[in-house]
Design a protein around this motif. Structure first.
Motif, PDB file in Angstrom:
ATOM      1  N   ALA A   1      11.519   0.136   2.711  1.00 50.01           N
ATOM      2  CA  ALA A   1      11.020  -0.636   3.887  1.00 50.01           C
ATOM      3  C   ALA A   1       9.117  -0.513   3.950  1.00 50.01           C
ATOM      4  O   ALA A   1       8.577  -1.378   4.468  1.00 50.01           O
ATOM      5  N   ILE A   2       8.938   0.331   3.274  1.00 47.53           N
ATOM      6  CA  ILE A   2       7.338   0.578   3.168  1.00 47.53           C
ATOM      7  C   ILE A   2       6.670  -0.467   2.434  1.00 47.53           C
ATOM      8  O   ILE A   2       5.655  -1.285   2.757  1.00 47.53           O
ATOM      9  N   LEU A   3       7.361  -0.929   1.284  1.00 44.00           N
ATOM     10  CA  LEU A   3       6.892  -2.115   0.574  1.00 44.00           C
ATOM     11  C   LEU A   3       6.920  -3.327   1.244  1.00 44.00           C
ATOM     12  O   LEU A   3       6.175  -4.170   1.202  1.00 44.00           O
TER      13      LEU A   3
ATOM     14  N   SER B   1       3.819  -0.941   9.237  1.00 44.28           N
ATOM     15  CA  SER B   1       3.739  -0.618   7.715  1.00 44.28           C
ATOM     16  C   SER B   1       4.992  -0.447   7.027  1.00 44.28           C
ATOM     17  O   SER B   1       5.139  -0.026   5.956  1.00 44.28           O
ATOM     18  N   GLY B   2       5.998   0.131   7.846  1.00 50.16           N
ATOM     19  CA  GLY B   2       7.279   0.584   7.357  1.00 50.16           C
ATOM     20  C   GLY B   2       7.228   2.045   7.201  1.00 50.16           C
ATOM     21  O   GLY B   2       8.320   2.700   6.970  1.00 50.16           O
ATOM     22  N   PHE B   3       6.599   2.750   7.586  1.00 51.17           N
ATOM     23  CA  PHE B   3       6.313   4.383   7.768  1.00 51.17           C
ATOM     24  C   PHE B   3       6.855   4.591   8.980  1.00 51.17           C
ATOM     25  O   PHE B   3       6.680   4.088   9.987  1.00 51.17           O
ATOM     26  N   GLU B   4       7.616   5.864   9.044  1.00 49.58           N
ATOM     27  CA  GLU B   4       8.009   6.491  10.188  1.00 49.58           C
ATOM     28  C   GLU B   4       7.073   7.604  10.683  1.00 49.58           C
ATOM     29  O   GLU B   4       6.491   8.174   9.977  1.00 49.58           O
TER      30      GLU B   4
ATOM     31  N   ARG C   1       0.481  10.486  12.414  1.00 53.34           N
ATOM     32  CA  ARG C   1       0.806  11.058  11.418  1.00 53.34           C
ATOM     33  C   ARG C   1       1.986  10.353  10.608  1.00 53.34           C
ATOM     34  O   ARG C   1       2.888  10.334  11.385  1.00 53.34           O
ATOM     35  N   ALA C   2       1.979  10.049   9.479  1.00 53.48           N
ATOM     36  CA  ALA C   2       3.061   9.356   8.733  1.00 53.48           C
ATOM     37  C   ALA C   2       4.069  10.402   8.106  1.00 53.48           C
ATOM     38  O   ALA C   2       3.464  11.417   7.894  1.00 53.48           O
ATOM     39  N   SER C   3       5.146  10.252   8.404  1.00 58.57           N
ATOM     40  CA  SER C   3       6.207  11.294   7.893  1.00 58.57           C
ATOM     41  C   SER C   3       6.187  11.038   6.421  1.00 58.57           C
ATOM     42  O   SER C   3       6.487  10.245   5.770  1.00 58.57           O
ATOM     43  N   ASP C   4       6.266  12.207   5.627  1.00 62.88           N
ATOM     44  CA  ASP C   4       6.046  12.476   4.327  1.00 62.88           C
ATOM     45  C   ASP C   4       7.187  13.109   3.707  1.00 62.88           C
ATOM     46  O   ASP C   4       7.045  14.033   2.797  1.00 62.88           O
ATOM     47  N   GLY C   5       8.399  13.450   4.539  1.00 64.72           N
ATOM     48  CA  GLY C   5       9.279  14.460   3.995  1.00 64.72           C
ATOM     49  C   GLY C   5      10.278  14.013   3.265  1.00 64.72           C
ATOM     50  O   GLY C   5      11.420  13.918   3.277  1.00 64.72           O
TER      51      GLY C   5
END
Length: 212
Positions: free
Chosen positions: A27-29, A105-108, A8-12
């Protein structure tokens, strides 16, 4: 063969500072740009970059406290957040459960704290016994936090020897508990125990008092 567990990608994004949203978005870009694992993102990266640049400019413009500029910053943050969340859901699926690919991907990732094992309850006690009306005693407990229920017992304490115990199940142990129907001039003993996930605690030490 079992399917890989989905990451799961953190979306907070709504719970962080404006500049933190920009940093995470950048970072995601960077992570998605030219990444062969993510060739078909639901948001074009050029659109994401434009949204980041626009949001960064809106943050700077809102520093003067202008109500209009602040509202514009909020709107641009909301628009950017929608894009980032859409990309996060895409990355969750496209990485196929591979953490290395996901992180590229740059996601956490969302980190989950494993549930802690049940702990023994502390020992509840009879904190105080007061006289109520004639033939009544008022019992105040020191309850065990997180107990499901408490059991309060009382008995005639004739000659220093407990008799048959009467048990009362107490759902709200932080309230004064009246014990009625006692005989004036007789001494009574009181004790309590708690019940939780691991079972019952021991019975507390006896507290005695003469009823009036």
């Amino acid at each position: 063969m079992s399917e890989p567990k989905q990451i799961r990608a953190s979306d907070g994004f709504s719970r962080v500072l404006d500049l933190d949203v920009v940093a995470r978005g950048q970072a995601i870009l960077n992570g998605l740009s030219g990444n062969p694992a993510y060739e078909h993102p639901p948001v074009e990266l050029a659109v994401l970059k434009a949204a980041l640049d626009s949001y960064s400019a809106a943050i700077a413009e809102a520093l003067d406290g202008s109500k209009k500029a602040i509202e514009d910053r909020k709107k641009k943050r909301a628009d950017l957040t929608v894009m980032l969340r859409a990309l996060g859901h895409y990355v969750e699926v496209a990485c196929k459960g591979d953490m290395t690919v996901f992180l590229s991907s740059g996601f956490e990732p969302v980190t989950r704290t494993p549930p802690s094992a049940p702990q023994p309850l502390p020992q509840p006690t009879v904190d105080k016994v007061d006289q109520g009306i004639t033939g009544q005693m008022l019992v105040i407990l020191k309850p065990a936090p997180k107990a499901r229920i408490h059991e309060l017992e009382h008995t005639l304490f004739d000659g220093g020897t407990p008799g048959a115990w009467t048990t009362i199940t107490v759902a709200r142990a932080n309230k004064t508990i009246p014990i009625d129907g006692l005989t004036p001039g007789k001494t009574y003993a009181f004790r309590v125990r708690a019940f939780g996930e691991l079972g019952h605690t021991d019975w507390s030490d006896l507290v005695t008092r003469m009823c009036i």
